[in-house]
Design a protein around this motif. Sequence first.
Motif, short mmCIF file in Angstrom:
data_model
loop_
_atom_site.label_atom_id
_atom_site.label_comp_id
_atom_site.label_asym_id
_atom_site.label_seq_id
_atom_site.Cartn_x
_atom_site.Cartn_y
_atom_site.Cartn_z
N ASP A 199 0.86 -1.18 0.00
CA ASP A 199 0.00 0.00 0.00
C ASP A 199 0.90 1.23 0.00
OD1 ASP A 199 -2.33 -1.65 0.24
OD2 ASP A 199 -1.92 -1.84 2.38
N ALA A 200 1.05 1.84 -1.18
CA ALA A 200 2.01 2.94 -1.33
C ALA A 200 1.35 4.28 -1.06
CB ALA A 200 2.60 2.92 -2.74
N THR A 201 2.07 5.13 -0.34
CA THR A 201 1.64 6.51 -0.13
C THR A 201 2.36 7.45 -1.10
OG1 THR A 201 3.32 6.78 1.59
CG2 THR A 201 1.11 6.13 2.29
N THR A 202 3.53 7.06 -1.55
CA THR A 202 4.27 7.79 -2.58
C THR A 202 4.63 6.79 -3.67
OG1 THR A 202 5.21 9.33 -0.99
CG2 THR A 202 6.31 9.17 -3.11
N GLY A 203 4.34 7.11 -4.92
CA GLY A 203 4.48 6.15 -6.00
C GLY A 203 3.21 5.32 -6.08
N ASP A 204 3.10 4.55 -7.14
CA ASP A 204 1.88 3.77 -7.35
C ASP A 204 2.25 2.47 -8.03
OD1 ASP A 204 -0.67 2.84 -7.62
OD2 ASP A 204 -1.23 4.21 -9.23
N ALA A 208 3.67 -4.45 -6.56
CA ALA A 208 5.01 -4.48 -5.97
C ALA A 208 5.17 -5.69 -5.05
CB ALA A 208 5.27 -3.19 -5.20
N SER A 209 6.40 -6.16 -4.93
CA SER A 209 6.69 -7.33 -4.11
C SER A 209 8.07 -7.16 -3.48
CB SER A 209 6.67 -8.60 -4.95
OG SER A 209 6.86 -9.75 -4.14
N LEU A 210 8.16 -7.46 -2.18
CA LEU A 210 9.39 -7.30 -1.42
C LEU A 210 9.80 -8.62 -0.79
CD1 LEU A 210 11.56 -5.50 0.08
CD2 LEU A 210 9.86 -5.28 1.91
N ARG A 232 10.60 -5.55 -6.13
CA ARG A 232 10.14 -5.47 -7.51
C ARG A 232 9.00 -4.45 -7.61
NH1 ARG A 232 6.52 -7.85 -11.05
NH2 ARG A 232 7.37 -8.23 -13.14
N HIS A 233 9.29 -3.35 -8.30
CA HIS A 233 8.26 -2.33 -8.54
C HIS A 233 8.71 -1.44 -9.68
CE1 HIS A 233 10.29 1.29 -6.88
NE2 HIS A 233 10.82 0.47 -5.98
N GLY A 234 7.78 -0.71 -10.24
CA GLY A 234 8.11 0.19 -11.35
C GLY A 234 8.61 -0.54 -12.58
N GLY A 235 8.20 -1.79 -12.75
CA GLY A 235 8.59 -2.53 -13.94
C GLY A 235 9.96 -3.16 -13.89
N ARG A 236 10.62 -3.14 -12.74
CA ARG A 236 11.95 -3.75 -12.66
C ARG A 236 12.21 -4.27 -11.26
NH1 ARG A 236 16.81 0.50 -11.94
NH2 ARG A 236 17.71 -1.47 -11.31
N LEU A 237 13.25 -5.10 -11.16
CA LEU A 237 13.66 -5.65 -9.88
C LEU A 237 14.84 -4.84 -9.35
CD1 LEU A 237 13.62 -7.82 -7.67
CD2 LEU A 237 15.04 -9.26 -9.15
N HIS A 305 11.97 3.71 -0.48
CA HIS A 305 13.01 3.52 -1.49
C HIS A 305 13.32 4.86 -2.14
CE1 HIS A 305 14.24 1.72 -5.66
NE2 HIS A 305 15.27 2.19 -4.99
N VAL A 306 14.57 5.28 -2.02
CA VAL A 306 15.02 6.58 -2.52
C VAL A 306 16.12 6.36 -3.54
CG1 VAL A 306 15.97 8.83 -1.89
CG2 VAL A 306 14.48 7.61 -0.28
N ASP A 307 16.05 7.01 -4.71
CA ASP A 307 17.10 6.82 -5.72
C ASP A 307 18.31 7.70 -5.41
OD1 ASP A 307 16.60 9.41 -6.68
OD2 ASP A 307 15.37 8.72 -8.35
N HIS A 308 19.32 7.61 -6.26
CA HIS A 308 20.58 8.33 -5.99
C HIS A 308 20.43 9.85 -6.11
CE1 HIS A 308 23.09 4.79 -5.54
NE2 HIS A 308 22.58 4.27 -6.63
N ASP A 309 19.36 10.30 -6.73
CA ASP A 309 19.11 11.74 -6.83
C ASP A 309 18.24 12.26 -5.69
OD1 ASP A 309 20.54 11.97 -9.23
OD2 ASP A 309 18.80 11.32 -10.40
N GLY A 310 17.94 11.40 -4.73
CA GLY A 310 17.15 11.82 -3.59
C GLY A 310 15.65 11.76 -3.80
N ARG A 311 15.20 11.25 -4.93
CA ARG A 311 13.76 11.15 -5.20
C ARG A 311 13.20 9.88 -4.56
NH1 ARG A 311 13.99 11.52 -11.61
NH2 ARG A 311 15.58 9.97 -11.09
N VAL A 312 12.04 10.00 -3.95
CA VAL A 312 11.38 8.83 -3.36
C VAL A 312 10.71 8.04 -4.47
CG1 VAL A 312 9.63 8.03 -1.75
CG2 VAL A 312 11.03 10.02 -1.17
N ARG A 313 11.19 6.85 -4.73
CA ARG A 313 10.63 6.01 -5.78
C ARG A 313 9.35 5.32 -5.32
NH1 ARG A 313 14.09 4.40 -9.76
NH2 ARG A 313 12.14 3.65 -10.70
N LEU A 314 9.35 4.80 -4.10
CA LEU A 314 8.16 4.14 -3.56
C LEU A 314 8.25 4.18 -2.05
CD1 LEU A 314 5.66 2.72 -4.84
CD2 LEU A 314 6.75 0.55 -4.24
N GLU A 315 7.13 4.50 -1.41
CA GLU A 315 7.09 4.63 0.04
C GLU A 315 5.71 4.19 0.52
OE1 GLU A 315 8.27 8.06 3.31
OE2 GLU A 315 7.41 8.66 1.37
#
Length: 335
Positions: A199-204, A208-210, A232-237, A305-315
Motif C-alpha cells: 500500500d504505497a503513499t508515494t508512488g503507485d 510491488a513485491s518485497l 520489484r516495482h516500477g517494472g523492474r527488480l 526507497h530513494v534513488d541516488h538523486d534523492g527522489r522517493v521512488r516508492l514509500e
Amino acid sequence: MRSPAAWMRGVRRPEAFHGHGVRRGFFEGWYVKLVSADRSQRWAVIPGVFRGLAGDGGERDEAFVQVLDGLTGRSWYHRYDVDDFEASAHGFHVRVGGNHFSPRGVTLDLPQLRGHVEFPDAFTPWPVTLREPGIMGWYGLVPFMECFHGIVSFGHGLAGTLEVEGRAVSFDDGRGYIEKDWGRAFPAGYVWMASNHVDATTGDDTDASLIASVAIIPWVGRSFRGSIIGFRHGGRLHKWTTYNRSREHALAIDDTHVRWSVSGPDGLLHLEAERVRGGLLHAPLREAMHQRVEETMDAQIVFRHVDHDGRVRLEGVADCAGLEVFGDTERLLAL
C-alpha cells in the motif's frame, strides 16, 4: 551424490527439485502463500521432504506438508512417508500424498484446507542468468553452501474455492507468492521478511513485491553475514545484496521491530518490520525437522526507497507480510 549435469540443471531451475539421488543430509521445501482478495484469509502451505544424516538408517526421513494460518498463528505439521513425495527436476511440480502443486495451481487434501485454487497468471520469478542464477547470485554456483534459496513467483493471481476447516471460502482475485529453500540445514541465525501486498503513499505500484533476508553464512571455516533484498516495482527488480556490493548502514533487532537500512546500485532502502506473534513451523536441522521457528503472516513493513538523486521512488506499508526472526541473532548482528 548428484552428477555435475544434474547440479547445473538445478542451478538453472531454482523452482525445481534438487534432491534426486541425494539420500542423506538434505531437505527441500516450497513456501506457497495464498491470500484472499479481502485479505481475511492468509495461509501458507509448505510441501517438502527431509532426509536425515548417514547412520540413522533412514529413521528420520519424512515428507511433509506444513500449514500456517497467518491470521490466528495456528500451525499444523502433517507427516508423510518419503514414498508419498514426488517432484520434478525440471520445474515446479510437487506431490505429497493427495496434495499437488504446479504452475497451474494447487490441489489440497488436508484437514484444514481442501479443494483447488488455480494460478491464472504466469509466474514472475527472480531472473536466472549465467552470471546470477537466481536470488543467490554467484553464491548459487557454490556446491558447499549450507542452504540455497529461490523465488518461484513474486506474485500471481488466484481463482477458486477452498474448504477452510469445512467452510467454503473464495480465493477469486486473491494473490499468491511462492519461494523455496533446499540444502543441508537452515542458517544458525537469520531474519526473513516478504510481502506482495504493498500500500504505497508515494508512488503507485499495486503489484510491488518485497523479499528480504539476512543470515549467518558458513564459509570455508568461518562465517559472514550475507544479505539479499529484492524489491520489484516500477517494472523492474531493484536489488540490494552481498554479491552486488550493497552496503548496510544499520541493522537492529529488538523484541518489537527489525530495522534495516541499505544502499547499493539501486539507491537507498529503509525497512522497519513490526514483530508480531505467529505460529511455530518445523525447520530443518542436520539431524531432524524441529518445531522451533516462529513465523507470522500478519506483520507490516514500513518501507522507503530513494534513488541516488534523492527522489522517493516508492514509500508506504507492505501488509500481510511474512516475518521470521530466528536463532543466534546476537551473533548475526556481531558479524
